[in-house]
Design an enzyme around this catalytic site. Sequence first.
Site, PDB file in Angstrom:
ATOM      1  N   ASP A 131      -0.373 -91.939 -34.115  1.00 16.64           N
ATOM      2  CA  ASP A 131       0.255 -91.633 -35.347  1.00 16.64           C
ATOM      3  C   ASP A 131       1.666 -90.706 -35.009  1.00 16.64           C
ATOM      4  O   ASP A 131       1.965 -90.753 -33.709  1.00 16.64           O
ATOM      5  CB  ASP A 131      -0.843 -90.870 -36.047  1.00 16.64           C
ATOM      6  CG  ASP A 131      -0.554 -90.693 -37.637  1.00 16.64           C
ATOM      7  OD1 ASP A 131       0.517 -90.488 -38.277  1.00 16.64           O
ATOM      8  OD2 ASP A 131      -1.529 -91.307 -38.182  1.00 16.64           O
TER       9      ASP A 131
ATOM     10  N   HIS B 152       4.410 -94.228 -39.288  1.00 11.54           N
ATOM     11  CA  HIS B 152       3.505 -93.156 -38.436  1.00 11.54           C
ATOM     12  C   HIS B 152       3.615 -93.486 -37.094  1.00 11.54           C
ATOM     13  O   HIS B 152       2.730 -93.401 -36.331  1.00 11.54           O
ATOM     14  CB  HIS B 152       2.157 -93.391 -39.063  1.00 11.54           C
ATOM     15  CG  HIS B 152       1.823 -92.759 -40.405  1.00 11.54           C
ATOM     16  ND1 HIS B 152       1.602 -91.411 -40.470  1.00 11.54           N
ATOM     17  CD2 HIS B 152       1.485 -93.218 -41.440  1.00 11.54           C
ATOM     18  CE1 HIS B 152       1.714 -91.178 -41.948  1.00 11.54           C
ATOM     19  NE2 HIS B 152       1.377 -92.297 -42.587  1.00 11.54           N
TER      20      HIS B 152
ATOM     21  N   GLU C 299       2.161 -96.263 -45.715  1.00 12.91           N
ATOM     22  CA  GLU C 299       3.039 -95.197 -46.029  1.00 12.91           C
ATOM     23  C   GLU C 299       4.342 -95.721 -44.931  1.00 12.91           C
ATOM     24  O   GLU C 299       4.802 -94.991 -44.171  1.00 12.91           O
ATOM     25  CB  GLU C 299       2.344 -93.756 -45.522  1.00 12.91           C
ATOM     26  CG  GLU C 299       1.485 -93.371 -46.529  1.00 12.91           C
ATOM     27  CD  GLU C 299       0.845 -92.015 -46.055  1.00 12.91           C
ATOM     28  OE1 GLU C 299       0.265 -91.401 -47.072  1.00 12.91           O
ATOM     29  OE2 GLU C 299       0.498 -91.815 -45.116  1.00 12.91           O
TER      30      GLU C 299
END
Length: 499
Positions: free
Chosen positions: A172, A236, A300
């Site tokens: 991440d 990410h 995202e």
Amino acid sequence: MPTFTRPQVPDAGLIPRPRLFSHASGAFKPRANTTLSTDPSFAAEADWAVTALSYAFSVPFTAALAGKGDVRVTKVAGLGPEDYRLDIRSGSIRAEASEPAGAFYALQTLRSLGMINGDRAPACHIEDGPRFGYRGYLLDTVRNYFDPTFIKRFIDLAALHKLNRFHWHLTDDQGWRLPVPGHPELTDIGARKVDRRYLPHVERTLFYSEETIRDIVTYAGQRHVTVIPEIEMPGHSLALLSAHPELSCIGGSFEPEDRFGVFADVLCAGNDAVFELLGEILDQCVKLFPGKVIHFGGDEVPTERWAACPRCLARIAGEGLADATALQGWFTRKVVDLLRSRGRMAAGWDEILESKAPEDVIVLAWRSAEAGLMAARLGHGVVMCPGSRACYLDYKHLDVPDEPGHLGVSTVRNSYEFEPLQGFDESAARNVLGIQGNLWTEIMYFGRQVEYMAFPRLSAIAETGWTPHERKSWESFSARLPYWGRVMDRYDVARYRGP
């Protein structure tokens, strides 16, 4: 004189609740060196059970020849791969299964009965098997690193609840935990964390070695838990970009984040070198994780860098795409092809639906249950794990200031009463693979905190994944929970004990 009998505990206190349960009179109380025998095809399960049952009943069990044990597990035809039958009488225990997983769950149920009752298993008849084939949990080991001993402990707790998928979040913005041959920079730089809460700052480099990963995967497999690795892309990915800033759209320098959120810098979709490195990373995943599924994130993903990047704009033009938003769909299809060519299935978060992901990609519906319904109607296999009052275990248990957690509230009852197929028609329901509880660890620094946030909400989710819908009842679960707490206490689980 009046006589007293011990009240019957509903379903003997078992969680998840069995498909069929009936009490009988008496109890099986093992003596020292009680013998266990199984069909030879269940030998691995027998090896595990000798130790597990010895601990559960506080007396030593020993192995016996097939068909000769006080506790016997025989192979029969016609049961599902995880189904079993269990018959407990005062003098003997008999179990039946068609596959090793079924034998394991029969023995797991017997183990649970021992821990609930201390030194005996109540006489009963059980016929059991799962509602869903996928019953999972996610553990985020990026936002905070957890020692392999805790990861294995949590696998044990998951298997006790008959969960069978461990979704391992390995990369991440905040860190890179996966070693990749030929690329030591990914862990040398991407796994380096500077803790600025201290003066002077404390720096640590934390990742899992190949040997450790193999050990965890083997340990999970012995407990019929499949490990699904997650490698976040194209968003990410700041930990990766810290090691390879040339794979961003703007270049410069990066470092693993100590903040949480959604950051603008993502992998450059116009740079072919990105996919060369991703191919090597996926090769390592294939080598270390024998399961069929690899999760590639896909959530995202801001497109602002892509919209201003000459290479991404060239990719958009060359592929005939409408805009930078459509580029995520192209990126997803590229990664899916990389996984297909390596004999693996792709899984991603539900944002991938917005870019028309290929139908064979498994969708994990986290933003809403409606996203899961949409994915199922499009033909995707779906894992239901919506955050709001359901499956996000970093949420507070109660809406009070002193309760740990963040971002929302999900009570034990909220987690229990979430119905993954609510609103699904029959056709869409067939595409739901199962359910998953997610443990995001931004504010969980230690394993004991993870346990507190997980249990008993993960126990509730496990029952939804295993027990037929018509057998589920909050009143029954509430009545059994104190008895199941004895099992948790035998494991010294730091569980939430409130309403």
